[in-house]
Design a protein around this motif. Structure first.
Motif, PDB file in Angstrom:
ATOM      1  N   LEU A 169      36.935  20.190 -52.910  1.00 31.21           N
ATOM      2  CA  LEU A 169      37.129  19.510 -51.631  1.00 31.21           C
ATOM      3  C   LEU A 169      36.812  20.436 -50.460  1.00 31.21           C
ATOM      4  O   LEU A 169      36.201  20.010 -49.471  1.00 31.21           O
ATOM      5  N   LYS A 170      37.226  21.680 -50.574  1.00 31.29           N
ATOM      6  CA  LYS A 170      36.960  22.625 -49.494  1.00 31.29           C
ATOM      7  C   LYS A 170      35.458  22.840 -49.297  1.00 31.29           C
ATOM      8  O   LYS A 170      34.968  22.899 -48.153  1.00 31.29           O
ATOM      9  N   LYS A 171      34.702  22.930 -50.386  1.00 31.42           N
ATOM     10  CA  LYS A 171      33.254  23.093 -50.277  1.00 31.42           C
ATOM     11  C   LYS A 171      32.623  21.881 -49.595  1.00 31.42           C
ATOM     12  O   LYS A 171      31.716  22.026 -48.756  1.00 31.42           O
ATOM     13  N   VAL A 172      33.094  20.687 -49.940  1.00 26.92           N
ATOM     14  CA  VAL A 172      32.564  19.475 -49.315  1.00 26.92           C
ATOM     15  C   VAL A 172      32.862  19.465 -47.821  1.00 26.92           C
ATOM     16  O   VAL A 172      31.989  19.161 -46.992  1.00 26.92           O
ATOM     17  N   PRO A 204      45.063  16.450 -55.295  1.00 30.60           N
ATOM     18  CA  PRO A 204      44.806  17.024 -53.969  1.00 30.60           C
ATOM     19  C   PRO A 204      44.204  16.021 -52.992  1.00 30.60           C
ATOM     20  O   PRO A 204      43.392  15.165 -53.364  1.00 30.60           O
ATOM     21  N   SER A 205      44.576  16.163 -51.749  1.00 23.81           N
ATOM     22  CA  SER A 205      44.053  15.344 -50.666  1.00 23.81           C
ATOM     23  C   SER A 205      43.011  16.122 -49.877  1.00 23.81           C
ATOM     24  O   SER A 205      43.070  17.361 -49.794  1.00 23.81           O
ATOM     25  N   VAL A 206      42.092  15.405 -49.262  1.00 19.69           N
ATOM     26  CA  VAL A 206      41.134  16.064 -48.372  1.00 19.69           C
ATOM     27  C   VAL A 206      41.844  16.670 -47.155  1.00 19.69           C
ATOM     28  O   VAL A 206      41.300  17.566 -46.505  1.00 19.69           O
ATOM     29  N   LEU A 207      43.074  16.223 -46.877  1.00 18.34           N
ATOM     30  CA  LEU A 207      43.853  16.764 -45.764  1.00 18.34           C
ATOM     31  C   LEU A 207      44.777  17.899 -46.192  1.00 18.34           C
ATOM     32  O   LEU A 207      45.508  18.449 -45.345  1.00 18.34           O
TER      33      LEU A 207
END
Length: 369
Positions: A169-172, A204-207
């Motif tokens: 998610l962090k990479k995205v 995990p959430s994108v937030l």
């Protein structure tokens, strides 16, 4: 110009459904994924208590609701900094998915990217806005050309049950911010996490603070209580994230009358404040999942992903429609993987949303085939 939409996929299951219904012991419908268990009494009581609602509700949602959602993100999703001003209730999550490109002002010449195996409404939403739908298998697959204006994530995935981890998610998010892309993450099954190595109470959430560092610019998380709280009939959902983006959506929704009824807002507030009913429902789905998973594996099926959510993404190594027809002869109805894109053409999606009795019946039929 006529709007070009695909045929409604569920209409193509009519013949298979009729065959399944003809089974002497009745149909086991594991196709749509609609909840069958009672709405928790706590939430029914909240609806009744708010039934006297003669005035217009707030499109933005009550302050108490938005504070409750913010608290839920901090408690359950690892996102400690969700601003209540960046929370907005929606009339179910499907309407938000379908209308988000339009509400963001996208149109001809703009691209909306989404997973290659995905819930069909991401594609439909792009078409409603007359933008270009762009299925993708990875960010690399988007190539060096113009970036999409909107990128959909779906974690846990419908239909595959795949979970995107924090590092992914962090990479995205980093990629999207470098290019000015809005990221919308559909996370409706987050509480139904079956992984043994889960590193939090939900997927995990994108937030998540580990993803964003507390900065929600350009990010939206979409959530529904239909599954975890048996509220599909209430159309109870919300989005949260970047207050500037939410403010933009709010202005359009006020003009368009996209308002969640006040009694449903009170139910939403109650539901996100109570973890006990969610845990009880998760236990029920875990039991049904265990029964189906064992029967499928004993019958020679392969289960891919299915790490979270309400579905098993299963294959017998044959065209999905052949699998659907074979199961229909056993009185079991499932969704063909081609509903979710060409790369799902040898899988079927098997829902956990049937009563314990019907789940046991399906398991017995699978083992006796």
């Amino acid at each position: 110009m006529t709007l070009q939409l695909p045929d409604f996929p569920w209409d193509s299951l009519a013949a298979a459904k009729a065959r399944a219904q003809a089974h002497p012991d009745g149909i086991v419908d594991l196709s749509v994924g609609t909840p069958v268990d009672p709405t928790p009494p706590l939430l029914q009581d909240a609806l009744r208590a708010a039934a006297d609602a003669p005035g217009y509700p707030q499109t933005w949602g009550t302050p108490a609701l938005r504070e409750a959602v913010s608290g839920w993100f901090a408690r359950r999703r690892g996102a400690s900094g969700v601003d209540p001003d960046g929370v907005l209730p929606t009339v179910g999550s499907k309407e938000l998915v379908a209308w988000l490109p339009t509400l963001l002002g996208l149109g001809p010449g703009d691209q909306v990217a989404f997973p290659a195996v995905a819930y069909p409404t991401y594609d439909v939403g792009a078409r409603i806005a007359r933008a270009e739908p762009r299925p993708m298998t990875s960010l690399v697959g988007l190539g060096p050309g113009a970036a999409p204006k909107l990128l959909w994530l779906n974690t846990p995935s419908n239909p595959t049950g795949q979970v995107l981890g924090v590092e992914h998610l962090k990479k995205v998010v980093d990629w999207a911010r470098e290019r000015g892309v809005v990221v919308a993450s559909d996370e409706c099954y987050a509480e139904l996490d079956w992984r043994d190595d889960a590193d939090g109470p939900t997927t995990p959430s994108v937030l998540d603070d580990r993803v964003t560092g507390g900065d929600h610019r350009g990010l939206l998380a979409v959530y529904s209580l239909s599954k975890q709280s048996n509220l599909a009939g209430y159309r109870a959902a919300f989005l949260a994230g970047d207050p500037a983006l939410v403010g933009q959506l709010l202005e359009v929704r006020k003009h368009a009358g996209m308002i969640v009824p006040y009694p449903v807002q009170r139910v939403l507030e109650t539901a996100v404040g109570d973890d006990q009913h969610v845990a009880a429902q998760k236990t029920t789905y875990a039991r049904r999942r265990s029964v189906l998973l064992a029967a499928l594996r004993e019958s020679g099926w392969r289960i891919d992903h299915s790490e979270a959510g309400l579905y098993l993404w299963a294959t017998r190594g044959e065209p999905a429609r052949a699998t659907v027809d074979a199961l229909a002869e056993q009185g079991i109805l499932v969704a063909p993987g081609d509903f979710y894109g060409p790369t799902g053409a040898q899988h079927v999606r098997i829902a956990l949303t049937a009563t314990d009795e019907r789940i046991e019946a399906a398991a017995q039929r699978l083992r006796s085939a």
